[in-house]
Design a protein around this motif. Structure first.
Motif, PDB file in Angstrom:
ATOM      1  N   TYR A  72       6.182   7.999   1.591  1.00 34.65           N
ATOM      2  CA  TYR A  72       5.755   6.716   1.294  1.00 34.65           C
ATOM      3  C   TYR A  72       6.890   6.063   0.404  1.00 34.65           C
ATOM      4  O   TYR A  72       6.791   5.004  -0.227  1.00 34.65           O
ATOM      5  N   TYR A 106       1.704   9.270  -6.270  1.00 38.73           N
ATOM      6  CA  TYR A 106       2.152  10.821  -5.940  1.00 38.73           C
ATOM      7  C   TYR A 106       3.223  10.977  -6.924  1.00 38.73           C
ATOM      8  O   TYR A 106       3.080  11.964  -7.725  1.00 38.73           O
ATOM      9  N   LYS A 112       0.808  -1.131  -0.207  1.00 34.94           N
ATOM     10  CA  LYS A 112      -0.008   0.024   0.011  1.00 34.94           C
ATOM     11  C   LYS A 112       0.860   1.368   0.032  1.00 34.94           C
ATOM     12  O   LYS A 112       0.749   2.164  -0.842  1.00 34.94           O
ATOM     13  N   THR A 113       1.835   1.067   0.748  1.00 32.61           N
ATOM     14  CA  THR A 113       3.079   2.200   0.792  1.00 32.61           C
ATOM     15  C   THR A 113       3.554   2.745  -0.586  1.00 32.61           C
ATOM     16  O   THR A 113       3.635   3.613  -1.115  1.00 32.61           O
ATOM     17  N   LEU A 153       0.860   4.107  -2.856  1.00 33.36           N
ATOM     18  CA  LEU A 153       0.728   5.601  -2.634  1.00 33.36           C
ATOM     19  C   LEU A 153       2.013   6.358  -3.048  1.00 33.36           C
ATOM     20  O   LEU A 153       1.850   7.413  -3.813  1.00 33.36           O
TER      21      LEU A 153
END
Length: 180
Positions: A58, A13, A5-6, A9
Protein backbone atom coordinates in the motif's frame (compact mmCIF):
# COMPACT_ATOMS: atom_id res chain seq x y z
CA UNK A 1 -8.48 0.82 -4.68
CA UNK A 2 -8.40 4.60 -4.47
CA UNK A 3 -5.32 6.50 -3.31
CA UNK A 4 -6.71 7.72 0.03
CA UNK A 5 -7.81 4.22 1.04
CA UNK A 6 -4.42 2.86 0.00
CA UNK A 7 -2.62 5.49 2.07
CA UNK A 8 -4.83 4.75 5.08
CA UNK A 9 -3.97 1.07 4.84
CA UNK A 10 -0.26 1.84 4.58
CA UNK A 11 -0.35 4.08 7.66
CA UNK A 12 -2.46 1.51 9.52
CA UNK A 13 0.17 -1.18 8.91
CA UNK A 14 3.10 1.15 9.57
CA UNK A 15 1.66 2.53 12.81
CA UNK A 16 0.68 -0.93 14.02
CA UNK A 17 4.21 -2.14 13.32
CA UNK A 18 5.64 0.64 15.49
CA UNK A 19 3.15 -0.11 18.28
CA UNK A 20 3.84 -3.86 18.24
CA UNK A 21 7.59 -3.18 18.27
CA UNK A 22 7.34 -0.75 21.18
CA UNK A 23 4.96 -2.88 23.26
CA UNK A 24 6.90 -6.03 22.39
CA UNK A 25 10.16 -4.51 23.58
CA UNK A 26 8.58 -3.61 26.91
CA UNK A 27 6.98 -7.05 27.22
CA UNK A 28 10.21 -8.92 26.45
CA UNK A 29 12.09 -6.95 29.10
CA UNK A 30 9.52 -8.04 31.69
CA UNK A 31 9.79 -11.79 30.92
CA UNK A 32 12.21 -13.62 33.19
CA UNK A 33 11.93 -17.14 31.76
CA UNK A 34 14.49 -17.37 28.92
CA UNK A 35 12.64 -20.08 26.97
CA UNK A 36 9.37 -18.17 27.06
CA UNK A 37 11.16 -14.89 26.20
CA UNK A 38 12.66 -16.57 23.12
CA UNK A 39 9.30 -17.99 22.02
CA UNK A 40 7.46 -14.72 22.62
CA UNK A 41 10.26 -12.76 20.91
CA UNK A 42 9.85 -14.84 17.77
CA UNK A 43 6.10 -14.22 17.79
CA UNK A 44 6.63 -10.48 18.16
CA UNK A 45 9.33 -10.41 15.45
CA UNK A 46 7.08 -12.40 13.10
CA UNK A 47 4.29 -9.87 13.65
CA UNK A 48 6.61 -6.92 13.02
CA UNK A 49 7.92 -8.60 9.85
CA UNK A 50 4.38 -9.32 8.66
CA UNK A 51 3.28 -5.72 9.16
CA UNK A 52 6.46 -4.34 7.56
CA UNK A 53 6.14 -6.51 4.45
CA UNK A 54 2.38 -6.08 4.16
CA UNK A 55 2.66 -2.27 4.31
CA UNK A 56 4.62 -2.27 1.03
CA UNK A 57 1.54 -3.37 -0.85
CA UNK A 58 0.00 0.00 0.00
CA UNK A 59 2.99 2.33 -0.34
CA UNK A 60 2.33 5.58 -2.16
CA UNK A 61 5.11 5.21 -4.76
CA UNK A 62 5.46 8.97 -5.34
CA UNK A 63 6.01 9.62 -1.62
CA UNK A 64 8.16 6.51 -1.24
CA UNK A 65 10.61 7.77 -3.89
CA UNK A 66 10.96 11.07 -1.97
CA UNK A 67 12.31 9.29 1.12
CA UNK A 68 16.12 9.12 0.99
CA UNK A 69 17.25 5.71 -0.35
CA UNK A 70 19.38 4.99 2.73
CA UNK A 71 16.36 5.38 5.03
CA UNK A 72 14.20 3.18 2.79
CA UNK A 73 16.87 0.50 2.60
CA UNK A 74 17.65 0.56 6.34
CA UNK A 75 13.96 0.26 7.29
CA UNK A 76 13.55 -2.77 5.05
CA UNK A 77 16.81 -4.28 6.24
CA UNK A 78 15.50 -4.03 9.82
CA UNK A 79 12.39 -5.96 8.75
CA UNK A 80 14.60 -8.73 7.36
CA UNK A 81 16.66 -8.81 10.55
CA UNK A 82 13.49 -9.62 12.49
CA UNK A 83 13.24 -13.05 10.86
CA UNK A 84 16.92 -13.91 10.53
CA UNK A 85 17.31 -17.42 11.89
CA UNK A 86 13.66 -18.32 11.31
CA UNK A 87 13.01 -21.55 9.44
CA UNK A 88 11.14 -21.90 6.13
CA UNK A 89 8.31 -23.52 8.10
CA UNK A 90 7.98 -20.34 10.20
CA UNK A 91 8.07 -18.10 7.10
CA UNK A 92 5.36 -20.27 5.52
CA UNK A 93 3.08 -19.64 8.51
CA UNK A 94 3.58 -15.87 8.20
CA UNK A 95 3.29 -15.70 4.39
CA UNK A 96 1.89 -18.88 2.80
CA UNK A 97 3.19 -19.83 -0.62
CA UNK A 98 0.92 -18.61 -3.42
CA UNK A 99 -0.89 -21.48 -5.08
CA UNK A 100 0.22 -20.59 -8.59
CA UNK A 101 1.16 -23.35 -11.02
CA UNK A 102 3.26 -22.95 -14.16
CA UNK A 103 3.12 -25.81 -16.63
CA UNK A 104 6.18 -24.60 -18.55
CA UNK A 105 8.57 -24.74 -15.60
CA UNK A 106 10.01 -21.35 -16.59
CA UNK A 107 8.34 -19.29 -13.86
CA UNK A 108 8.58 -19.59 -10.09
CA UNK A 109 5.48 -21.30 -8.82
CA UNK A 110 4.31 -23.30 -5.81
CA UNK A 111 6.33 -26.37 -6.81
CA UNK A 112 9.60 -24.53 -7.51
CA UNK A 113 9.23 -22.75 -4.15
CA UNK A 114 8.64 -26.06 -2.37
CA UNK A 115 11.69 -27.56 -4.15
CA UNK A 116 13.81 -24.62 -2.97
CA UNK A 117 12.50 -25.08 0.60
CA UNK A 118 13.17 -28.85 0.54
CA UNK A 119 16.75 -28.21 -0.64
CA UNK A 120 17.22 -25.68 2.14
CA UNK A 121 15.50 -27.84 4.75
CA UNK A 122 12.08 -27.11 6.20
CA UNK A 123 13.43 -26.67 9.74
CA UNK A 124 16.88 -25.31 8.90
CA UNK A 125 17.42 -21.69 10.03
CA UNK A 126 17.58 -19.10 7.25
CA UNK A 127 20.73 -16.99 7.40
CA UNK A 128 20.43 -14.99 4.18
CA UNK A 129 16.81 -13.94 4.48
CA UNK A 130 16.73 -11.75 1.36
CA UNK A 131 18.16 -14.49 -0.86
CA UNK A 132 15.58 -16.90 0.51
CA UNK A 133 12.70 -14.46 0.03
CA UNK A 134 13.70 -13.50 -3.51
CA UNK A 135 13.06 -17.15 -4.45
CA UNK A 136 9.83 -17.41 -2.43
CA UNK A 137 6.47 -17.30 -4.21
CA UNK A 138 4.21 -14.84 -2.39
CA UNK A 139 2.81 -11.60 -3.79
CA UNK A 140 3.48 -9.50 -0.68
CA UNK A 141 7.04 -10.85 -0.43
CA UNK A 142 7.63 -10.06 -4.14
CA UNK A 143 6.48 -6.46 -3.68
CA UNK A 144 8.74 -6.12 -0.63
CA UNK A 145 11.75 -7.56 -2.51
CA UNK A 146 11.20 -5.30 -5.51
CA UNK A 147 10.98 -2.27 -3.21
CA UNK A 148 14.20 -3.33 -1.49
CA UNK A 149 16.04 -3.78 -4.81
CA UNK A 150 14.70 -0.38 -5.92
CA UNK A 151 15.93 1.26 -2.71
CA UNK A 152 19.36 -0.35 -3.13
CA UNK A 153 19.51 0.76 -6.78
CA UNK A 154 18.56 4.32 -5.84
CA UNK A 155 21.21 4.27 -3.11
CA UNK A 156 23.89 3.09 -5.56
CA UNK A 157 22.86 5.78 -8.09
CA UNK A 158 22.94 8.44 -5.36
CA UNK A 159 26.53 7.40 -4.65
CA UNK A 160 27.44 7.79 -8.33
CA UNK A 161 27.14 4.18 -9.46
CA UNK A 162 24.64 2.31 -11.55
CA UNK A 163 21.52 0.56 -10.29
CA UNK A 164 21.33 -3.12 -9.39
CA UNK A 165 19.37 -4.10 -12.50
CA UNK A 166 21.67 -2.14 -14.79
CA UNK A 167 24.64 -3.98 -13.24
CA UNK A 168 22.97 -7.34 -13.88
CA UNK A 169 22.10 -6.46 -17.47
CA UNK A 170 25.60 -5.24 -18.22
CA UNK A 171 27.22 -8.32 -16.66
CA UNK A 172 24.81 -10.66 -18.42
CA UNK A 173 25.53 -9.16 -21.85
CA UNK A 174 29.29 -9.18 -21.46
CA UNK A 175 29.64 -5.40 -21.45
CA UNK A 176 31.42 -5.38 -18.14
CA UNK A 177 34.89 -3.85 -18.29
CA UNK A 178 34.47 -2.97 -21.96
CA UNK A 179 34.43 -6.58 -23.17
CA UNK A 180 32.24 -5.71 -26.17
Amino acid sequence: MNQSKTQKLFYLYANRKIKVGHDGYIELNAILDDDYRMKRGQEIFATIFFLGVKSHRYVNRAKWKNIPPMLRFKAMEEDLTMVEGFTPRQIMTIFPIDKVYDKTGEVKDYFSTMDMIKQHGLDTPIHDVFEFLINYMNKDIRIFCVDMITALSDLKREQGGTGVLEDLLVQGDGYQNGEK
